[in-house]
Design a protein around this motif. Sequence first.
Motif, mmCIF file in Angstrom:
data_model
loop_
_atom_site.group_PDB
_atom_site.id
_atom_site.type_symbol
_atom_site.label_atom_id
_atom_site.label_comp_id
_atom_site.label_asym_id
_atom_site.label_seq_id
_atom_site.Cartn_x
_atom_site.Cartn_y
_atom_site.Cartn_z
ATOM 1 N N UNK A 188 18.591 -47.570 27.460
ATOM 2 C CA UNK A 188 19.491 -47.925 29.087
ATOM 3 C C UNK A 188 20.052 -48.643 28.183
ATOM 4 N N UNK A 189 20.082 -49.601 26.746
ATOM 5 C CA UNK A 189 20.952 -50.918 27.375
ATOM 6 C C UNK A 189 21.542 -50.927 25.379
ATOM 7 N N UNK A 190 20.869 -49.623 25.207
ATOM 8 C CA UNK A 190 21.816 -49.058 24.042
ATOM 9 C C UNK A 190 23.063 -48.790 24.805
ATOM 10 N N UNK A 191 22.883 -47.438 25.548
ATOM 11 C CA UNK A 191 24.577 -47.054 26.138
ATOM 12 C C UNK A 191 25.219 -48.213 26.653
ATOM 13 N N UNK A 192 24.915 -48.882 27.600
ATOM 14 C CA UNK A 192 25.087 -49.758 28.817
ATOM 15 C C UNK A 192 26.242 -50.649 26.865
ATOM 16 N N UNK A 193 25.353 -51.044 25.992
ATOM 17 C CA UNK A 193 25.735 -52.016 25.269
ATOM 18 C C UNK A 193 27.608 -50.656 24.384
ATOM 19 N N UNK A 195 29.634 -48.871 25.624
ATOM 20 C CA UNK A 195 29.754 -48.180 26.503
ATOM 21 C C UNK A 195 30.814 -49.117 26.549
ATOM 22 N N UNK A 196 30.814 -51.262 27.174
ATOM 23 C CA UNK A 196 30.621 -51.755 26.690
ATOM 24 C C UNK A 196 32.045 -51.888 25.329
ATOM 25 N N UNK A 197 31.620 -51.771 23.950
ATOM 26 C CA UNK A 197 32.378 -51.778 23.334
ATOM 27 C C UNK A 197 33.007 -50.845 23.646
ATOM 28 N N UNK A 198 33.080 -49.837 23.235
ATOM 29 C CA UNK A 198 34.322 -48.378 23.932
ATOM 30 C C UNK A 198 35.302 -49.799 25.206
ATOM 31 N N UNK A 199 34.847 -49.979 26.034
ATOM 32 C CA UNK A 199 35.894 -50.317 27.208
ATOM 33 C C UNK A 199 36.915 -51.482 26.008
ATOM 34 N N UNK A 200 35.691 -52.648 26.025
ATOM 35 C CA UNK A 200 36.906 -53.176 24.663
ATOM 36 C C UNK A 200 37.783 -53.243 24.093
ATOM 37 N N UNK A 201 37.243 -52.564 23.274
ATOM 38 C CA UNK A 201 38.478 -52.196 21.598
ATOM 39 C C UNK A 201 39.210 -50.354 22.321
ATOM 40 N N UNK A 202 38.458 -51.198 23.296
ATOM 41 C CA UNK A 202 39.754 -49.462 23.854
ATOM 42 C C UNK A 202 39.628 -48.100 23.480
ATOM 43 N N UNK A 203 38.598 -47.722 23.240
ATOM 44 C CA UNK A 203 38.436 -46.348 22.261
ATOM 45 C C UNK A 203 38.402 -45.555 22.860
ATOM 46 N N UNK A 204 37.753 -44.220 22.986
ATOM 47 C CA UNK A 204 37.459 -42.724 23.311
ATOM 48 C C UNK A 204 36.880 -42.681 24.841
ATOM 49 N N UNK A 213 29.798 -48.668 33.066
ATOM 50 C CA UNK A 213 29.664 -50.612 33.431
ATOM 51 C C UNK A 213 28.952 -50.532 35.057
ATOM 52 N N UNK A 214 30.517 -49.744 35.552
ATOM 53 C CA UNK A 214 29.955 -50.521 37.105
ATOM 54 C C UNK A 214 28.700 -49.654 37.841
ATOM 55 N N UNK A 215 29.083 -48.347 37.710
ATOM 56 C CA UNK A 215 27.584 -47.935 37.865
ATOM 57 C C UNK A 215 26.247 -48.776 37.517
ATOM 58 N N UNK A 216 26.179 -49.189 36.209
ATOM 59 C CA UNK A 216 24.999 -49.624 35.398
ATOM 60 C C UNK A 216 24.749 -51.419 36.423
ATOM 61 N N UNK A 217 25.690 -51.576 36.350
ATOM 62 C CA UNK A 217 25.412 -53.490 37.216
ATOM 63 C C UNK A 217 24.946 -53.237 38.608
ATOM 64 N N UNK A 218 25.577 -51.868 39.024
ATOM 65 C CA UNK A 218 24.947 -51.916 40.503
ATOM 66 C C UNK A 218 24.094 -51.432 40.458
ATOM 67 N N UNK A 219 23.187 -49.947 39.282
ATOM 68 C CA UNK A 219 22.232 -50.122 39.213
ATOM 69 C C UNK A 219 21.004 -51.376 39.033
ATOM 70 N N UNK A 220 21.493 -52.432 38.277
ATOM 71 C CA UNK A 220 20.890 -53.660 37.618
ATOM 72 C C UNK A 220 20.414 -54.237 38.976
ATOM 73 N N UNK A 221 21.314 -54.264 39.967
ATOM 74 C CA UNK A 221 21.372 -55.194 40.745
ATOM 75 C C UNK A 221 21.183 -54.332 41.505
ATOM 76 N N UNK A 222 20.933 -53.182 42.836
ATOM 77 C CA UNK A 222 20.632 -52.742 43.911
ATOM 78 C C UNK A 222 18.622 -52.071 43.433
ATOM 79 N N UNK A 223 18.319 -52.209 42.603
ATOM 80 C CA UNK A 223 16.928 -51.890 42.256
ATOM 81 C C UNK A 223 16.052 -53.283 42.124
#
Length: 295
Positions: A188-193, A195-204, A213-223
């Motif tokens: 789970x956290x490898x996939x989040x990482x 995603x974060x790298x892709x967003x920061x560096x403007x990847x595909x 990332x937004x969905x992961x953050x919401x999942x982390x909070x609400x569970x």
Amino acid sequence: MGIHDRDYARPTHGGFRGGFGGGMPQRKSWSVTTWLIVVCVAVYMIDPFVNGVFREWLHMSTDHAIFGVQYWRFIGFQFLHANMQHLIFNMIGLYFFGPLVEQYLGGKRYLAFYLLCGIFGSVLYLILNIGGYIFQNDIPGLLFNDTRTPLVGASAGVFGILIAGAFMAPNIKVLVFFFFPMRLSTMAYVLVTLALVTVIFGGNNAGGEAAHLGGAAAGWYFIRNPRHLNGFFDFLGKADPTSKHFAWRDKESTQEDVDRILDKIHNKGLQSLSSKEKKIDRKSTRLNSSHVVSS
């Protein structure tokens, strides 16, 4: 790990074919997970025969949702998919991880959880896209794609479910690509990482990864705070078991007790619970149950 100590992970409880990762429960009435998969597949299969009307009216974009004030798209885009591969991967995620979270939260709170993860995913996408539209600069993390670019997919909700599963059963082993064994929390956290790298560096597909990332953050909070899901369907009144009318109250077992037990499960596993803690955990679970950019 001891996950089979839990009611929802027992092979004979609720008609499951197996424990965690065993797919959707076999019941007379369909689970929410089953409905979500059926609706997503149906929309994908029917849309070409109705000239793409679902895609036209449900996809998310900054132009439509913000400038056009078409707020239904915050939910509608979650049932669209860019292609067959996109659909299959998202439905596999729902199939394997959805039942675990659904059985813990109960059907309606699980649906609220899933939809909120998707909504939070779209909100993060819109914030970053508007930032790119305003600043028009190469600022890392902002999305500079056209504000009319459609966002589609269930991935934000699936990422939220994945993070929830990693919290509830962090040490369970899963097969990545059906071959490589890995702890669920690690995957789970490898996939989040990534995603974060892709967003920061403007990847595909950076826009889709922003929604993840937004969905992961919401999942982390609400569970970790499932009580905040109560009332999502309050417009249904007392017909809705997730509303405040059915909120769980117990003089001996407070919400703080439940939160402490959840933390203990996450850190040490289900086998670390005492008999009293297991009783509280089972009671809370039982009562809660009654009551194109692609993401």
